[in-house]
Design an enzyme around this catalytic site. Structure first.
Site, PDB file in Angstrom:
ATOM      1  N   TYR A  25     -12.919  -2.731  11.463  1.00 53.96           N
ATOM      2  CA  TYR A  25     -11.579  -2.123  11.354  1.00 53.96           C
ATOM      3  C   TYR A  25     -10.833  -2.283  12.672  1.00 53.96           C
ATOM      4  O   TYR A  25      -9.664  -2.688  12.693  1.00 53.96           O
ATOM      5  CB  TYR A  25     -11.733  -0.642  10.983  1.00 53.96           C
ATOM      6  CG  TYR A  25     -10.424   0.113  10.812  1.00 53.96           C
ATOM      7  CD1 TYR A  25      -9.677  -0.008   9.639  1.00 53.96           C
ATOM      8  CD2 TYR A  25      -9.942   0.957  11.813  1.00 53.96           C
ATOM      9  CE1 TYR A  25      -8.483   0.685   9.481  1.00 53.96           C
ATOM     10  CE2 TYR A  25      -8.757   1.657  11.661  1.00 53.96           C
ATOM     11  CZ  TYR A  25      -8.030   1.525  10.494  1.00 53.96           C
ATOM     12  OH  TYR A  25      -6.850   2.211  10.338  1.00 53.96           O
TER      13      TYR A  25
ATOM     14  N   SER B 107      -3.437   0.549  14.388  1.00 52.69           N
ATOM     15  CA  SER B 107      -4.115   1.835  14.598  1.00 52.69           C
ATOM     16  C   SER B 107      -4.426   1.989  16.084  1.00 52.69           C
ATOM     17  O   SER B 107      -4.549   0.979  16.796  1.00 52.69           O
ATOM     18  CB  SER B 107      -5.429   1.840  13.803  1.00 52.69           C
ATOM     19  OG  SER B 107      -6.304   2.834  14.285  1.00 52.69           O
TER      20      SER B 107
ATOM     21  N   SER C 199       1.283   3.375  -2.684  1.00 52.96           N
ATOM     22  CA  SER C 199       0.962   4.351  -3.738  1.00 52.96           C
ATOM     23  C   SER C 199       0.595   5.707  -3.158  1.00 52.96           C
ATOM     24  O   SER C 199       0.727   6.735  -3.830  1.00 52.96           O
ATOM     25  CB  SER C 199      -0.207   3.830  -4.592  1.00 52.96           C
ATOM     26  OG  SER C 199      -1.281   3.395  -3.776  1.00 52.96           O
TER      27      SER C 199
ATOM     28  N   ASN D 271       1.586  -2.315   5.418  1.00 54.15           N
ATOM     29  CA  ASN D 271       0.915  -1.022   5.630  1.00 54.15           C
ATOM     30  C   ASN D 271      -0.452  -0.925   4.971  1.00 54.15           C
ATOM     31  O   ASN D 271      -1.302  -0.157   5.430  1.00 54.15           O
ATOM     32  CB  ASN D 271       1.842   0.075   5.083  1.00 54.15           C
ATOM     33  CG  ASN D 271       1.134   1.388   4.911  1.00 54.15           C
ATOM     34  OD1 ASN D 271       0.897   2.114   5.875  1.00 54.15           O
ATOM     35  ND2 ASN D 271       0.746   1.719   3.665  1.00 54.15           N
TER      36      ASN D 271
ATOM     37  N   GLY E  71       0.820  -1.217   0.000  1.00 49.44           N
ATOM     38  CA  GLY E  71       0.000   0.000   0.000  1.00 49.44           C
ATOM     39  C   GLY E  71       0.848   1.258   0.000  1.00 49.44           C
ATOM     40  O   GLY E  71       0.650   2.158   0.822  1.00 49.44           O
TER      41      GLY E  71
ATOM     42  N   ALA F  75     -11.346  -4.494  15.009  1.00 51.53           N
ATOM     43  CA  ALA F  75     -11.047  -5.918  15.232  1.00 51.53           C
ATOM     44  C   ALA F  75      -9.840  -6.344  14.399  1.00 51.53           C
ATOM     45  O   ALA F  75      -8.944  -7.058  14.885  1.00 51.53           O
ATOM     46  CB  ALA F  75     -12.265  -6.767  14.882  1.00 51.53           C
ATOM     47  N   ALA F  76      -9.801  -5.904  13.140  1.00 49.99           N
ATOM     48  CA  ALA F  76      -8.672  -6.263  12.276  1.00 49.99           C
ATOM     49  C   ALA F  76      -7.371  -5.684  12.827  1.00 49.99           C
ATOM     50  O   ALA F  76      -6.337  -6.367  12.879  1.00 49.99           O
ATOM     51  CB  ALA F  76      -8.911  -5.754  10.854  1.00 49.99           C
TER      52      ALA F  76
HETATM   53  P1  NAP Z   1      -4.464   5.769   2.435  1.00 50.65           P
HETATM   54  O1  NAP Z   1      -3.840   7.090   2.169  1.00 50.65           O
HETATM   55  O2  NAP Z   1      -5.901   5.561   2.189  1.00 50.65           O
HETATM   56  O3  NAP Z   1      -3.606   4.661   1.659  1.00 50.65           O
HETATM   57  C1  NAP Z   1      -3.961   3.318   1.728  1.00 50.65           C
HETATM   58  C2  NAP Z   1      -2.972   2.506   0.912  1.00 50.65           C
HETATM   59  O4  NAP Z   1      -3.339   1.127   1.047  1.00 50.65           O
HETATM   60  C3  NAP Z   1      -3.016   2.862  -0.565  1.00 50.65           C
HETATM   61  O5  NAP Z   1      -1.703   2.879  -1.073  1.00 50.65           O
HETATM   62  C4  NAP Z   1      -3.803   1.701  -1.172  1.00 50.65           C
HETATM   63  O6  NAP Z   1      -3.391   1.372  -2.486  1.00 50.65           O
HETATM   64  C5  NAP Z   1      -3.387   0.561  -0.262  1.00 50.65           C
HETATM   65  N1  NAP Z   1      -4.321  -0.562  -0.335  1.00 50.65           N
HETATM   66  C6  NAP Z   1      -5.612  -0.613   0.066  1.00 50.65           C
HETATM   67  N2  NAP Z   1      -6.126  -1.815  -0.195  1.00 50.65           N
HETATM   68  C7  NAP Z   1      -5.144  -2.553  -0.784  1.00 50.65           C
HETATM   69  C8  NAP Z   1      -5.048  -3.879  -1.272  1.00 50.65           C
HETATM   70  N3  NAP Z   1      -6.088  -4.718  -1.226  1.00 50.65           N
HETATM   71  N4  NAP Z   1      -3.864  -4.292  -1.798  1.00 50.65           N
HETATM   72  C9  NAP Z   1      -2.806  -3.461  -1.856  1.00 50.65           C
HETATM   73  N5  NAP Z   1      -2.829  -2.190  -1.405  1.00 50.65           N
HETATM   74  C10 NAP Z   1      -3.987  -1.751  -0.871  1.00 50.65           C
HETATM   75  O7  NAP Z   1      -4.258   5.355   3.958  1.00 50.65           O
HETATM   76  P2  NAP Z   1      -3.115   5.671   5.025  1.00 50.65           P
HETATM   77  O8  NAP Z   1      -3.692   6.624   5.978  1.00 50.65           O
HETATM   78  O9  NAP Z   1      -1.816   5.942   4.370  1.00 50.65           O
HETATM   79  O10 NAP Z   1      -3.093   4.245   5.759  1.00 50.65           O
HETATM   80  C11 NAP Z   1      -1.977   3.390   5.740  1.00 50.65           C
HETATM   81  C12 NAP Z   1      -2.118   2.436   6.905  1.00 50.65           C
HETATM   82  O11 NAP Z   1      -2.131   3.175   8.123  1.00 50.65           O
HETATM   83  C13 NAP Z   1      -3.417   1.626   6.878  1.00 50.65           C
HETATM   84  O12 NAP Z   1      -3.163   0.316   7.319  1.00 50.65           O
HETATM   85  C14 NAP Z   1      -4.289   2.356   7.889  1.00 50.65           C
HETATM   86  O13 NAP Z   1      -5.268   1.532   8.449  1.00 50.65           O
HETATM   87  C15 NAP Z   1      -3.256   2.800   8.901  1.00 50.65           C
HETATM   88  N6  NAP Z   1      -3.649   3.923   9.748  1.00 50.65           N
HETATM   89  C16 NAP Z   1      -3.986   5.119   9.203  1.00 50.65           C
HETATM   90  C17 NAP Z   1      -4.378   6.149  10.046  1.00 50.65           C
HETATM   91  C18 NAP Z   1      -4.786   7.495   9.530  1.00 50.65           C
HETATM   92  O14 NAP Z   1      -5.328   8.294  10.320  1.00 50.65           O
HETATM   93  N7  NAP Z   1      -4.570   7.829   8.273  1.00 50.65           N
HETATM   94  C19 NAP Z   1      -4.386   5.954  11.437  1.00 50.65           C
HETATM   95  C20 NAP Z   1      -4.035   4.724  11.936  1.00 50.65           C
HETATM   96  C21 NAP Z   1      -3.660   3.704  11.083  1.00 50.65           C
HETATM   97  P3  NAP Z   1      -4.265   1.714  -3.824  1.00 50.65           P
HETATM   98  O15 NAP Z   1      -4.781   3.100  -3.674  1.00 50.65           O
HETATM   99  O16 NAP Z   1      -3.228   1.555  -4.900  1.00 50.65           O
HETATM  100  O17 NAP Z   1      -5.346   0.678  -3.915  1.00 50.65           O
END
Ligand code: NAP
Length: 244
Positions: free
Chosen positions: A151, A138, A10, A86, A8, A153-154
């Site tokens: 979410y 998270s 991108s 991630n 993830g 739970a995961a």
């Molecule tokens: P984001 O900007 O929405 O980015 C999510 C990334 O995950 C994208 O690159 C997306 O790729 C990729 N992804 C989703 N489903 C996928 C799949 N089936 N296979 C491969 N790639 C997949 O989110 P983010 O905030 O950077 O989140 C990154 C991580 O941090 C996640 O695990 C999220 O739960 C965790 N997190 C985020 C926050 C927050 O507040 N932002 C807080 C706590 C934890 P594509 O777009 O190419 O599909």
């Protein structure tokens, strides 16, 4: 040269991880699923700056695509030294409205993916007797969020996975740690209203939300020699929003 595979990557936190590891001279694999243009643009930008990067499409919730991701990574760079699990998706809704398919989808992308990618990467790390795995959970995996039961739970599962696996693979000199971020400024939170954001900032002792760069730097630290005696741990960069 060492290799970091970031799922993830991108957008958001994963994309920042790719930049941080590339600048520290790692080959980086930018895994993506839907955001091909962003992944390719990041790959090109890193290569233009003289770094080593490769974008690879794979839905990490699907075993055959994970097999392809890992074999292409090894074909390109020979080994995998760091894995950042991630990739994740978020869902908002009361539990009584959540279908079984929706539940499976959230669990598969956020938790099963961690199992699938780690299982595919581990043989290479065990063979080298060295490796570092960082799983992204998270704060909601720590304390739970209303209307985010699947979410939460995961993400709690990701923490349990981290702790158990660290005990299993520690003897092979592989460290497994977890980052459990608070609210971070990425697309995942783009639908929050100004009022909701202001409320979250109000409830955060540091008075702001975090940046994806701040999370990437902690992930980089956990993969570094500076963290050589840290395994099975959960670090929660959240500005003090959750103190446990
Ligand atoms: P984001 O900007 O929405 O980015 C999510 C990334 O995950 C994208 O690159 C997306 O790729 C990729 N992804 C989703 N489903 C996928 C799949 N089936 N296979 C491969 N790639 C997949 O989110 P983010 O905030 O950077 O989140 C990154 C991580 O941090 C996640 O695990 C999220 O739960 C965790 N997190 C985020 C926050 C927050 O507040 N932002 C807080 C706590 C934890 P594509 O777009 O190419 O599909």
């Amino acid at each position: 040269m060492k290799t970091a595979l970031i799922t993830g990557a991108s957008r958001g936190i994963g994309a920042e991880c790719a930049k941080v590891f590339a600048k520290d001279n790692y080959n980086v694999v930018i895994n993506y699923n839907n955001s091909e243009n962003q992944a390719r643009a990041l790959e090109e930008s890193l290569i233009r700056q003289g770094f080593s990067a490769k974008a690879i499409k794979a839905d990490v919730s699907k075993e055959d695509e994970v097999g392809y991701l890992v074999s292409e990574t090894v074909k390109a760079f020979g080994s995998i030294d760091v894995l950042v699990n991630n990739a994740g998706i978020w869902h908002f809704g009361v539990l009584t409205d959540i279908s079984s398919d929706c539940w499976d989808h959230i669990i598969n992308v956020n938790l099963k993916s961690v199992f699938l990618v780690t299982k595919a990467v581990l043989p290479y790390m065990i063979n080298k007797k060295e490796g570092s795995i960082i799983n992204v959970s998270s704060i909601w995996g720590l304390v739970g969020a209303s209307c985010e039961v699947p979410y939460s739970a995961a993400k709690a599962g990701v923490i349990g996975f981290t702790k158990a696996l660290s005990k299993e693979v520690g003897p092979s000199n592989i460290r497994v740690n977890c980052v459990a971020p608070g609210v971070i400024g990425t697309d995942m939170n783009k639908d929050l209203s100004d009022e909701e954001l202001a409320d979250l900032k109000d409830k955060t002792p540091l008075g702001r939300i975090g940046s994806p760069e701040e999370i990437a730097k902690i992930i980089r630290f956990l993969a570094s020699d500076g963290a050589s005696f840290i395994t099975g741990q959960v670090i929660s960069p959240n500005g003090g929003f959750v103190i446990y």
